[in-house]
Design a protein around this motif. Structure first.
Motif, PDB file in Angstrom:
ATOM      1  N   GLY A  77       0.803  -1.223   0.000  1.00  0.00           N
ATOM      2  CA  GLY A  77       0.000   0.000   0.000  1.00  0.00           C
ATOM      3  C   GLY A  77       0.827   1.259   0.000  1.00  0.00           C
ATOM      4  N   LEU A 227       1.932   7.134   3.888  1.00  0.00           N
ATOM      5  CA  LEU A 227       1.105   5.947   3.683  1.00  0.00           C
ATOM      6  C   LEU A 227       1.612   4.767   4.510  1.00  0.00           C
ATOM      7  N   THR A 416      -4.276   2.480  -4.712  1.00  0.00           N
ATOM      8  CA  THR A 416      -3.963   2.905  -3.348  1.00  0.00           C
ATOM      9  C   THR A 416      -5.227   2.934  -2.505  1.00  0.00           C
TER      10      THR A 416
END
Length: 476
Positions: A77, A227, A416
């Protein structure tokens, strides 16, 4: 800066008359791209039921076993946006093949792992390979198949196999672990990667840029770090709870880095993510729809797994078979979703799918603990059909009208959203199922909140999107 895309090696897929049918070569290209996506989706779920056997064999403690999943989720991710942009600038096919090679080698390492460290290294490298494969594969799909019926159909098939991969992984993981051992689940991924890697070079077109602007390094560092921190925080919250200092610390760091990323991008001459792209209603709100459908449906799967095994007493294998029905329904949904999009437009299809997902999730509240509960659960799991409809239509909404030179970025945002959605749903809502007075009451609470969030999101999208280019109608 405009970027000219020059197609070499194998040219773009020729359209059949009226762009309504896939040619023979187009089917082969689609098979390769979808096989890669299916392989990554399989990796997310095939190991879940094998975790107890894996932990016993390699010496994982119960508290450390969650890292077998988190080690894959973090890089898969966290690096998606970065690799999506690198693919736009330096060649999607080249990066796609590199990702396949890395994923295959990492799967071999995970298969042969001799201790926790070697296994987690293999899983992390698998996640890094997946972060390359997913956005490059999706951008190759959207640039190879022209916008319209062909792309809608290709995205429909891809979305079907993506959903099917998660479902089949749950069933296949149980069967393979019981018969061949947990290592066979990782070995299967090694074989799949080799097959796709052999077929891909002769089929996929390359995209090269005559000019190569400098990569936005500050943007890449801040968004990737943000992230990674966010996914780590939300992943570990499922095990430690949100009261844990480490969870809160990494959550704050992640949000701070993402805020810094927004500032960096507003000042960068060649931003990693174009802010005008994020200001597109279709991109921003379409991704919100995808985030909601992935996070809320993953939560439904989680709490239903608890309900079927802990409340109804089903075995892991029989629980997998229940979700196998969802896989069959996903095939049906994947067949008809592009036709629905073509008839009503992607925006309406997305909103309608979210409303359907919310309604059938709410219907699960009527399921009790009697003898007919399993059959009722299978019936109302038709929510998965609407979930898949939302997956396909939100991908069409986000990528519609985006220039080819930015498709890697657009599909990077799409994927994403998928990864973050899968990651955050269970920590945010799933823990409520195990903290109430009883598991059954906790499951009902989660389902009620889940359904409400999905319906509210659908209503927000209906207002925010209005009528967009994604609402194209078929000619005639």
């Amino acid at each position: 800066m405009a970027i000219d895309i020059q197609t070499t090696t194998a040219g773009p897929v020729p359209a059949a008359p009226e762009d309504t049918r896939l040619t023979g070569r187009a089917k082969l290209v689609l098979f390769v791209l979808c096989a890669a996506q299916f392989m990554v989706a399989l990796d997310f779920s095939v190991l879940n039921v094998a975790l107890p056997a894996l932990g016993k064999d390699l010496g994982f403690g119960n508290s450390a076993l969650q890292w077998a999943v988190t080690a894959f989720a973090l890089p898969s991710g966290g690096f998606l946006l970065l690799f999506g942009r690198i693919a736009d600038l330096y060649g999607r096919r080249k990066l796609f093949l590199t990702g396949l090679g890395l994923f295959g080698a990492a799967s071999v390492l995970a298969t042969l792992a001799w201790d926790p460290a070697s296994f987690l290294t293999g899983r992390a490298l698998q996640g890094l390979g997946a972060a390359v494969i997913v956005p490059t594969g999706m951008s190759l799909l959207t640039t190879t198949f022209p916008e319209g019926p062909l792309r809608d159909r290709a995205l429909g098939i891809s979305g079907t196999l993506l959903s099917l991969g998660f479902t089949i992984g749950m069933v296949l993981g149980g069967v393979m672990t019981d018969t061949l051992g947990w290592r066979s689940t990782m070995g299967l991924l090694s074989v799949a990667a080799v097959v796709v890697l052999v077929l891909a070079p002769g089929l996929l077109p390359e995209s090269r840029t005559p000019q190569r602007p400098r990569l936005d390094v500050p943007g890449a560092v801040t968004v990737t770090g943000g992230l990674l921190s966010l996914i780590y925080s939300l992943s570990t919250a499922a095990q430690r709870g949100f009261g844990d200092v480490d969870v809160w610390g990494t959550l704050v760091v992640g949000l701070a880095l993402l805020a810094a990323f927004a500032v960096v991008e507003s000042r960068s001459p060649a931003p990693l993510v174009s802010l005008p792209m994020l200001r597109r209603r279709t991109v921003a709100w379409g991704n919100l729809g995808g985030l909601v459908t992935f996070s809320m449906m993953s939560t439904v799967v989680f709490v239903l797994t608890l309900y079927l095994q802990e409340t109804l007493g089903l075995s892991s294998f029989r629980t997998g078979l229940v979700f196998g029905v969802q896989g069959v329904l996903s095939i049906v949904a994947g067949t008809y979703a592009p036709k629905v999009i073509g008839r009503f437009g992607a925006r309406r299809a997305l909103i309608g799918s979210l409303l359907g997902q919310g309604a059938f999730t709410a219907a699960l509240l009527s399921v009790g603990t009697g003898s007919g509960a399993v059959l009722a659960t299978v019936f109302v799991s038709v929510a998965s059909m609407f979930h898949l409809g939302a997956i396909i239509s939100y991908g069409v909404v986000v990528t519609s009208g985006v220039p080819d030179e930015e498709q890697g970025l657009a599909t990077g945002l799409v994927t994403t959203t998928q990864q973050v959605g899968i990651t955050i749903g269970i920590p945010l809502l799933g823990v409520l199922a195990t903290t109430g007075a009883s598991l059954f009451d906790g499951v009902r609470t989660v389902l009620a909140i889940d359904a409400a969030i999905v319906v509210v999101a659908a209503l927000l999208l209906a207002v925010a999107l209005g009528r967009t280019k994604a609402d194209r109608q078929p000619a005639g």
